[in-house]
Design an enzyme around this catalytic site. Structure first.
Site, PDB file in Angstrom:
ATOM      1  CG  ASN A 198      -0.163  -0.108   2.504  1.00  0.00           C
ATOM      2  OD1 ASN A 198       0.583   0.792   2.842  1.00  0.00           O
ATOM      3  ND2 ASN A 198      -0.309  -1.218   3.213  1.00  0.00           N
TER       4      ASN A 198
ATOM      5  CE  LYS B  28      -9.938  -0.320  11.695  1.00  0.00           C
ATOM      6  NZ  LYS B  28     -10.122   0.651  10.639  1.00  0.00           N
TER       7      LYS B  28
ATOM      8  CE  LYS C 143      -8.201  -3.621  13.987  1.00  0.00           C
ATOM      9  NZ  LYS C 143      -7.090  -3.998  13.107  1.00  0.00           N
TER      10      LYS C 143
ATOM     11  N   PRO D 278      -2.424 -12.206  10.388  1.00  0.00           N
ATOM     12  CG  PRO D 278      -0.424 -12.456  11.558  1.00  0.00           C
ATOM     13  CD  PRO D 278      -1.050 -12.665  10.205  1.00  0.00           C
ATOM     14  CG  ASP D 279      -5.893  -7.116  13.997  1.00  0.00           C
ATOM     15  OD1 ASP D 279      -5.056  -6.402  14.589  1.00  0.00           O
ATOM     16  OD2 ASP D 279      -6.939  -6.673  13.511  1.00  0.00           O
ATOM     17  CB  ILE D 280       0.150  -6.811  14.353  1.00  0.00           C
ATOM     18  CG1 ILE D 280       0.629  -7.576  13.123  1.00  0.00           C
ATOM     19  CG2 ILE D 280       1.302  -6.549  15.321  1.00  0.00           C
ATOM     20  CD1 ILE D 280       1.544  -6.780  12.216  1.00  0.00           C
TER      21      ILE D 280
ATOM     22  CE  LYS E   4       8.459 -11.789 -14.428  1.00  0.00           C
ATOM     23  NZ  LYS E   4       9.148 -11.213 -15.547  1.00  0.00           N
TER      24      LYS E   4
ATOM     25  CG  ASP F   4      -6.620  -5.855   6.592  1.00  0.00           C
ATOM     26  OD1 ASP F   4      -6.070  -5.843   7.712  1.00  0.00           O
ATOM     27  OD2 ASP F   4      -7.309  -4.919   6.157  1.00  0.00           O
TER      28      ASP F   4
ATOM     29  CG  PHE G  75      -2.453   5.485  13.652  1.00  0.00           C
ATOM     30  CD1 PHE G  75      -1.681   5.343  14.795  1.00  0.00           C
ATOM     31  CD2 PHE G  75      -2.427   6.698  12.981  1.00  0.00           C
ATOM     32  CE1 PHE G  75      -0.906   6.391  15.261  1.00  0.00           C
ATOM     33  CE2 PHE G  75      -1.649   7.758  13.429  1.00  0.00           C
ATOM     34  CZ  PHE G  75      -0.889   7.605  14.567  1.00  0.00           C
TER      35      PHE G  75
HETATM   36  O1  PMT Z   1       2.969   6.107   6.549  1.00  0.00           O
HETATM   37  P1  PMT Z   1       2.361   7.432   6.107  1.00  0.00           P
HETATM   38  O2  PMT Z   1       2.499   7.670   4.624  1.00  0.00           O
HETATM   39  O3  PMT Z   1       2.862   8.582   6.941  1.00  0.00           O
HETATM   40  O4  PMT Z   1       0.786   7.355   6.361  1.00  0.00           O
HETATM   41  C1  PMT Z   1       0.305   7.231   7.662  1.00  0.00           C
HETATM   42  C2  PMT Z   1      -0.908   6.306   7.742  1.00  0.00           C
HETATM   43  C3  PMT Z   1      -2.070   6.907   6.980  1.00  0.00           C
HETATM   44  C4  PMT Z   1      -0.561   4.921   7.162  1.00  0.00           C
HETATM   45  C5  PMT Z   1      -1.220   6.164   9.283  1.00  0.00           C
HETATM   46  O5  PMT Z   1      -1.547   7.419   9.810  1.00  0.00           O
HETATM   47  C6  PMT Z   1      -2.357   5.196   9.529  1.00  0.00           C
HETATM   48  O6  PMT Z   1      -3.528   5.522   9.480  1.00  0.00           O
HETATM   49  N1  PMT Z   1      -1.992   3.905   9.838  1.00  0.00           N
HETATM   50  C7  PMT Z   1      -2.943   2.796   9.988  1.00  0.00           C
HETATM   51  C8  PMT Z   1      -3.340   2.322   8.633  1.00  0.00           C
HETATM   52  C9  PMT Z   1      -4.235   1.110   8.685  1.00  0.00           C
HETATM   53  O7  PMT Z   1      -3.841   0.069   8.238  1.00  0.00           O
HETATM   54  O8  PMT Z   1      -5.381   1.262   9.291  1.00  0.00           O
HETATM   55  P2  PMT Z   1      -6.429   0.067   9.521  1.00  0.00           P
HETATM   56  O9  PMT Z   1      -7.690   0.752   9.807  1.00  0.00           O
HETATM   57  O10 PMT Z   1      -6.409  -0.880   8.365  1.00  0.00           O
HETATM   58  O11 PMT Z   1      -5.867  -0.707  10.786  1.00  0.00           O
HETATM   59  C10 PMT Z   1      -6.259  -0.363  12.099  1.00  0.00           C
HETATM   60  C11 PMT Z   1      -5.165  -0.671  13.091  1.00  0.00           C
HETATM   61  O12 PMT Z   1      -4.889  -2.070  13.107  1.00  0.00           O
HETATM   62  C12 PMT Z   1      -3.847   0.008  12.805  1.00  0.00           C
HETATM   63  O13 PMT Z   1      -3.277   0.373  14.040  1.00  0.00           O
HETATM   64  C13 PMT Z   1      -3.000  -1.081  12.138  1.00  0.00           C
HETATM   65  O14 PMT Z   1      -1.614  -0.909  12.381  1.00  0.00           O
HETATM   66  C14 PMT Z   1      -3.531  -2.327  12.846  1.00  0.00           C
HETATM   67  N2  PMT Z   1      -3.467  -3.574  12.072  1.00  0.00           N
HETATM   68  C15 PMT Z   1      -4.210  -3.713  10.924  1.00  0.00           C
HETATM   69  C16 PMT Z   1      -4.208  -4.931  10.276  1.00  0.00           C
HETATM   70  C17 PMT Z   1      -3.419  -5.997  10.780  1.00  0.00           C
HETATM   71  N3  PMT Z   1      -3.371  -7.159  10.172  1.00  0.00           N
HETATM   72  N4  PMT Z   1      -2.697  -5.810  11.896  1.00  0.00           N
HETATM   73  C18 PMT Z   1      -2.720  -4.646  12.548  1.00  0.00           C
HETATM   74  O15 PMT Z   1      -2.051  -4.487  13.581  1.00  0.00           O
END
Ligand code: PMT
Length: 421
Positions: free
Chosen positions: A223, A352, A356, A320-322, A302, A292, A338
């Site tokens: 991403n 969230k 979570k 896994p959801d870390i 390849k 995800d 975030f």
């Molecule tokens: O890196 P930059 O270019 O500065 O941009 C910053 C940002 C926009 C990436 C950052 O501010 C941000 O929003 N990060 C979280 C992005 C995200 O994946 O959001 P989410 O809504 O999909 O995930 C929610 C939370 O679960 C996040 O804390 C994420 O780290 C966590 N997560 C998600 C999926 C997963 N498998 N494991 C996780 O831990």
């Protein structure tokens, strides 16, 4: 996790004289950002500080000593070997006078000389001769900031006790874009109030950047995360005195001074590093944009285009959801997630938070131009678990460095106030 009660604050000389400003020696070196130092001197004076200015020879090509003299009401020192100035206040006296030495801008060359203990002009001599608190705001071209030599010097200066404020990232005077811009004078002034000891004794683990999920040896799913937000959080936590462990996906950013960096590629690698490093940590901030899903079985070789077939089906499985798994640990730290959303910020953030098991969520609207993914600025809505639905805070658009400091401060304040678990 239990924490020592009460906030530990580093004492500062000015605190012995409540209501009075501090004696600040403002050092200006030869960068285009020197023009902002005039505004900085003005703001420091307005805030009630005593300000004396020392300029390097090169700095005078960018701004005149007379400008700084007019703004501070004090003669500006420019030379070590100036008998007239030495007759007034000798350089050792000046070094003792200062409670805080603030170098802004600090060029790559000045950083190199300070990191190696040089005393070849008045400013470096004063820095070496003074026991004052020392803060610098680096400013240089982005390529210079990324050079291994500068990265080494920044790390060494941080180890030697210098507090580095910034640099910010964005458009540069030379036309480049990237990290190296001096923080704005207002941000420098605000950062002087960030007590370096506020996070002393805390270990903070932060995830940043994207993950890469291989499809075959040459392709991957990923991403647009640049890592800027997560790296700014790491820099802020280090500025406040925390031990910072930064788990980074693949990004092109230098490691902030004083931060221990662990590079990973995939979500599963990030998950493993997070659990290894979270042991005994007090605060975990998940800022990474974790994929995800990943390919169920990445191809060994390849993948080739197939003649006559217009579609390709990939079978993906959930990663896994870390952050949820960190929040589910028995020895859980205070957990901040975030949320990258494009609508209904608050509703998704609260969802969230609950789903979570997080303590705090920083929700950013990634559909707004100039904010979020890849941008230098961001805005956020903060929500908390323990509070009522009305307890939230809006952080308006601002540089990621400033937003990061506000987020880290909030998290530390809440974690200090949280009952031991
Ligand atoms: O890196 P930059 O270019 O500065 O941009 C910053 C940002 C926009 C990436 C950052 O501010 C941000 O929003 N990060 C979280 C992005 C995200 O994946 O959001 P989410 O809504 O999909 O995930 C929610 C939370 O679960 C996040 O804390 C994420 O780290 C966590 N997560 C998600 C999926 C997963 N498998 N494991 C996780 O831990």
């Amino acid at each position: 996790m239990s924490l020592s009660p009460g906030r530990r604050k580093a004492s500062r000389p000015g605190e012995d004289r409540p209501g009075e400003g501090r004696r600040i020696l403002l050092g200006i070196s030869a960068g285009i950002a020197a023009y902002k130092s005039a505004q900085l001197a003005r703001l420091l004076k307005q805030a009630g500080h005593e300000v004396r200015v020392v300029m390097t020879e090169g700095a005078q090509a960018f701004i005149t000593p007379l400008t700084l003299q007019a703004l501070t009401g004090e003669a500006v020192r420019t030379s070590l070997l100036d008998p007239e100035a030495e007759a007034g206040m000798g350089h050792i006296e000046l070094a003792r006078w200062a409670e805080l030495i603030l170098v802004a801008p600090a060029t790559a060359d000045l950083m190199a000389r300070l990191a190696h203990g040089h005393a070849d002009d008045l400013l470096t001599t004063l820095c070496l001769a003074s026991d004052a608190e020392k803060v610098m705001a680096p400013a240089m071209n982005q390529a210079m900031w990324r050079q291994p030599a500068t990265v080494r010097n920044a790390r060494r200066l941080a180890e030697d006790g210098w507090r580095l404020l910034g640099p910010d990232s964005g458009d540069q005077a030379c036309g480049d874009v990237g990290p190296g811009r001096m923080l704005e004078p207002e941000a420098i002034l605000a950062a002087l109030d960030d007590t370096p000891g506020d996070a002393a004794g805390l270990t903070v683990v932060i995830t940043a950047g994207p993950t890469r999920e291989p499809l075959d040896p040459v392709r991957y799913l990923s991403n647009h995360s640049s890592g800027k937000m997560g790296f700014a959080l790491a820099a802020a936590a280090a500025t406040l005195g925390a031990r910072v462990l930064l788990i980074s996906g693949p990004v092109a950013l230098p490691t902030p001074a004083g931060v221990e960096r662990h590079d990973v590629e995939s979500a599963r690698e990030m998950h493993d590093a997070a659990h290894r490093l979270a042991q005994g940590c007090h605060l975990f901030i998940g800022c990474a944009a974790v994929a995800d899903y990943r390919a169920e079985t990445p191809a060994e070789h390849k993948m080739k285009k197939r003649e006559g077939e217009h579609t390709l089906t990939l079978r993906l499985v959930k990663n896994p959801d870390i952050i949820a798994s960190i929040a589910a640990r028995e020895d859980r730290p205070y957990v901040v997630g975030f949320a990258a959303e494009t609508r209904d910020l608050e509703a998704y953030a609260r969802d969230k938070l609950a789903r979570k098991g997080l303590d705090m969520v920083v929700a950013n609207d990634v559909s707004r131009a100039g904010l979020g993914f890849g941008a230098d600025d961001n805005a956020a809505l903060l929500v908390w678990r323990e509070a009522g639905a009305t307890d939230q805070r809006t952080l308006p658009p601002q540089p990621k460095s400033q937003l990061a400091m506000a987020v880290v401060r909030q998290a530390i304040d809440r974690l200090r106030a949280a009952p031991p678990s």
